[in-house]
Structures are given as structure tokens and as C-alpha cells.
Design an enzyme around this catalytic site. Structure first.
Site, PDB file in Angstrom:
ATOM      1  N   LYS A 101      58.113  44.662  70.491  1.00 20.57           N
ATOM      2  CA  LYS A 101      59.007  45.689  71.040  1.00 20.57           C
ATOM      3  C   LYS A 101      59.810  45.123  72.218  1.00 20.57           C
ATOM      4  CE  LYS A 101      55.385  47.494  74.083  1.00 20.57           C
ATOM      5  NZ  LYS A 101      54.373  48.551  74.254  1.00 20.57           N
ATOM      6  N   TYR A 124      76.521  36.983 101.314  1.00 18.39           N
ATOM      7  CA  TYR A 124      77.036  38.272 101.772  1.00 18.39           C
ATOM      8  C   TYR A 124      76.357  38.718 103.065  1.00 18.39           C
ATOM      9  CZ  TYR A 124      79.386  38.914  97.279  1.00 18.39           C
ATOM     10  OH  TYR A 124      80.200  38.778  96.198  1.00 18.39           O
TER      11      TYR A 124
HETATM   12  C1  LIG Z   1      53.118  47.807  74.039  1.00 21.52           C
HETATM   13  C2  LIG Z   1      51.983  48.331  73.268  1.00 21.52           C
HETATM   14  C3  LIG Z   1      50.934  47.475  72.886  1.00 21.52           C
HETATM   15  C4  LIG Z   1      50.826  46.028  73.332  1.00 21.52           C
HETATM   16  O1  LIG Z   1      50.243  45.961  74.591  1.00 21.52           O
HETATM   17  P1  LIG Z   1      49.934  44.551  75.309  1.00 21.52           P
HETATM   18  O2  LIG Z   1      49.217  44.918  76.533  1.00 21.52           O
HETATM   19  O3  LIG Z   1      51.261  43.929  75.572  1.00 21.52           O
HETATM   20  O4  LIG Z   1      49.134  43.755  74.351  1.00 21.52           O
HETATM   21  C5  LIG Z   1      49.933  47.987  72.079  1.00 21.52           C
HETATM   22  N1  LIG Z   1      49.961  49.274  71.675  1.00 21.52           N
HETATM   23  C6  LIG Z   1      50.932  50.130  72.033  1.00 21.52           C
HETATM   24  C7  LIG Z   1      50.894  51.514  71.543  1.00 21.52           C
HETATM   25  C8  LIG Z   1      51.967  49.685  72.855  1.00 21.52           C
HETATM   26  O5  LIG Z   1      52.938  50.545  73.220  1.00 21.52           O
END
Ligand SMILES: *Cc1c(COP(=O)(O)O)cnc(C)c1O
Length: 361
Positions: free
Chosen positions: A33, A257
Site C-alpha cells: 500500500k 532564508y
Molecule cells: C498496513 C497494514 C499492514 C502492514 O503492517 P506492517 O506493520 O507494515 O507490517 C497489515 N495489515 C493492515 C490491515 C494494514 O493496514
């Protein structure tokens, strides 16, 4: 040039570390994701699939569509689909996670309208994070509705709120117990469904609860939320920039700046072509952020600008064109995250698309 180099060998190493902690039969769902946590989802996803990962997961539909357009054909779970995107999901064979009655009914309607008799879905249960998910009390409603809906139930899962906390941890234990109750209600009527609750830290802390699959994200990219776990992994991303100009300043001259830094003595100041528009926030100005040049460390002086930072290289024998490393295996990204009062998840996903991604095979 400024570049985020992505090491596919490091990715493969991290995958093997995860596998070494799991039973052979446990699937790893590769979480890609948010553009694979800011790195670049297509190259990462392709490598994961090549390495035998059979399921991928994204947060939103558009992320899955991007993977499909890039030629990825494996099952892709969409964690947080929005009902407005359901038709697009169907069009691209993406598998939605349904998390409440509203999403369940809306998705069922979409399929019926298109006369699709059976479509893969996943069910998410809320066991304590209180973000999204069905409640345990809705199991009987679901078990009653599922046979009537045009769904093929692929998996049932939940998500931990504090998997990185030291074990034993009561709230996490309660989540496992709640999930096991849900699982026991589903497994007889849905013998082909698979069950999962662990994310990265869960894999390290609770291998006992790996069930049929785990959803691993951050570990693939080299981080596991605890120093003793981090050392087993390799950083996939390395951020470098080349010095584009060096100024020699007299004592009392200022940099950047608002004259935010004044040379306390004659100084050499190098300019690097990346700034807050690239994800190096203003909190890294004033000496907080450090870069490595020729194995020595140089602080950012003055404010971080939108497109550039200036660093004090008075004590480093460097020239225009030399490379500065912001983070890699040796200069951990965790330090940047800490200095920025955040966590690797946020720092990584904040690295903007303006920085070219270079795949290292
Ligand atoms: C992002 C996510 C994961 C992955 O989590 P990590 O800590 O990066 O391994 C797993 N399950 C869900 C539902 C997520 O949203």
C-alpha cells in the site's frame, strides 16, 4: 542526482527473514500500500511475486489498479475500499475487504447489478483497534447473509493495535482471544477461508498466532519497530544527493532564508538539491538532520528550503559533484524518523514522487 535507490536483494533478504520466522505453510501477504511505503510499488510488487509471494495488499483501489496496469495478475486485497470505487475494483479483479454492513450490502448490490454470481472478498473484524471492521457480535448476521450474497469468502482477518509492545500485553491478548472466537464461528461453514491477524511486529512478537497467513509491510522494507528486530533486516531504500555548489563564507556571513544560520568562523557550505517538497521537512533544519559525505557527517544549516538544503562541510574534503548520503544501511532512516519526531512509516511515505526511484537489481 538526487535518487532513492531501492535494493531488490535487500527486499529478498527481508522476505527470507520473515519466512524463517514462519511455518512453511503460512502465506505472506505482501503489503504494498501507499506505493510500497513510498518506495515504488510496481518494482517491489513484481519482485515479491517473482520470489513466490502469492497475495498482495493495498489500501485503496487506485493503488491496486496501478499494479494491474503494470501487469501484475496475482490476487490483490484492497484493505480499505470505498464504496464509490467498487465498480472499478470489479473491473480490475481486485478483492475488497468488507468491514461493515454498509460495505457488505453495497458490494453485493454492485455484483448483482452486473450479474456476477460469485466474487472473492475478505472480511475484516474489529477486535480492539476501533478503526474499521465488523464486531464479533455481527458474526451470526454475516454467517446468515454470506450464503445469499454473490461472494466467495477468501479470508477473515483482524488487525492488532499494539503488536510491537513488549510481551505479555493484555490488550493484544484480548484481541487474539476475540479473533479466535470469530475464527471458530467461521471455520466450519467456510472451510476454505483463511485467517490472519499479524502484521510485521506481530510476526516478531507472536509467531504463535500466525494462523494461515500474515500481512507484512514495513519488514519487507527493512524495519520492524524494535532495534533487536531491525538488525536482522536490511534497508531497501538509500537516499543520496550530489553537491551542486559549494560556497566559502567569511565569519559572520549567513546562510539561507531569514539569515537563519551565521558562520561562526570561515566556513564551507554545500548545497544539496532536495528540500521539504521532497519530504525532508523543516524540522530537519538547524543542525537536526545530518548527511554523510566521504564517511564524515555534516549538519544541515539554516532552514530547509523547498528544493534545497545547505550543509556545513567545513571539515570535510569534498567537492561539487560529490555524493551525500541521507540514509542507507549505515546511516539508519530510523534516526531521521526519530529526529523528525515520527516513525519510519511516516518518514518513508512522505518522500515525494519528485525523487527519482532507481531500482538496484
Ligand atoms: C498496513 C497494514 C499492514 C502492514 O503492517 P506492517 O506493520 O507494515 O507490517 C497489515 N495489515 C493492515 C490491515 C494494514 O493496514
Amino acid at each position: 542526482m538526487t535518487a532513492l535507490s531501492l535494493s531488490l536483494p535487500a527486499l529478498v533478504h527481508n522476505l527470507s527473514v520473515l519466512r524463517s520466522r514462519l511455518n512453511n505453510s503460512t502465506q505472506i501477504i505482501g503489503v504494498v500500500k501507499a506505493n510500497a511505503y513510498g518506495l515504488g510499488s510496481v518494482a517491489i510488487a513484481k519482485k515479491l511475486v517473482e520470489e513466490g509471494v502469492t497475495y498482495l495488499a493495498v489500501a485503496y483501489g487506485a493503488e491496486g489498479i496501478e499494479l494491474r496496469k503494470a501487469g501484475l495478475h496475482c490476487p490483490i486485497m484492497v484493505f480499505y475500499p470505498q464504496p464509490d470505487h467498487f465498480n472499478a475494483l470489479i473491473q480490475h479483479c481486485l478483492e475488497p475487504v468488507l468491514y461493515n454492513r454498509y460495505s457488505f450490502e453495497k458490494f453485493s448490490q454492485c455484483l448483482k447489478q452486473q450479474q456476477i454470481p460469485s466474487y472473492p472478498i475478505h472480511l475484516k473484524f474489529n477486535t480492539g483497534l476501533n478503526r474499521i471492521g465488523f464486531t464479533e457480535g455481527e458474526c451470526s448476521w454475516l454467517l446468515n447473509e454470506l450464503p445469499k450474497a454473490p461472494f466467495e469468502l477468501r479470508s477473515v482477518y483482524s488487525h492488532l493495535a499494539a503488536s510491537e509492545e513488549a510481551v505479555p500485553h493484555q490488550p493484544t491478548q484480548r484481541q487474539f482471544e476475540a479473533f479466535q472466537k470469530v475464527k471458530s464461528q467461521f471455520e466450519n461453514q467456510h472451510p476454505t477461508a483463511f485467517f490472519h491477524i499479524l502484521n510485521t511486529s506481530g510476526v516478531f512478537n507472536y509467531p504463535k498466532y500466525q494462523f494461515d497467513a500474515v500481512r507484512a509491510g514495513i519488514a519487507l522494507y527493512g524495519f520492524a519497530n524494535q532495534p533487536q528486530w531491525d538488525v536482522q533486516l536490511k534497508a531497501v531504500a538509500k537516499l543520496t544527493a550530489k553537491i551542486i555548489q559549494i560556497h566559502n563564507l567569511e565569519k559572520g556571513e549567513t546562510v539561507g532564508y531569514n539569515q537563519a544560520w551565521t558562520a561562526p568562523k570561515p566556513s564551507r557550505i554545500a548545497t544539496l538539491p532536495l528540500g521539504h517538497a521532497d519530504g525532508i521537512g523543516r524540522q530537519f533544519g538547524h543542525g537536526k538532520g545530518q548527511v554523510r559525505i566521504k564517511e564524515q557527517y555534516a549538519p544541515i544549516v539554516g532552514h530547509v528550503c523547498m528544493d534545497m538544503v545547505m550543509i556545513d562541510v567545513s571539515n570535510i574534503a569534498c567537492e561539487e559533484g560529490d555524493t551525500a548520503v541521507l540514509f542507507d544501511n549505515k546511516s539508519p532512516l530510523q534516526d531521521w524518523a526519530e529526529t523528525g519526531q515520527t516513525i519510519p512509516y511516516e518518514f518513508l511515505t512522505g518522500l515525494s514522487q519528485r525523487i527519482p526511484r532507481l531500482i538496484v537489481y
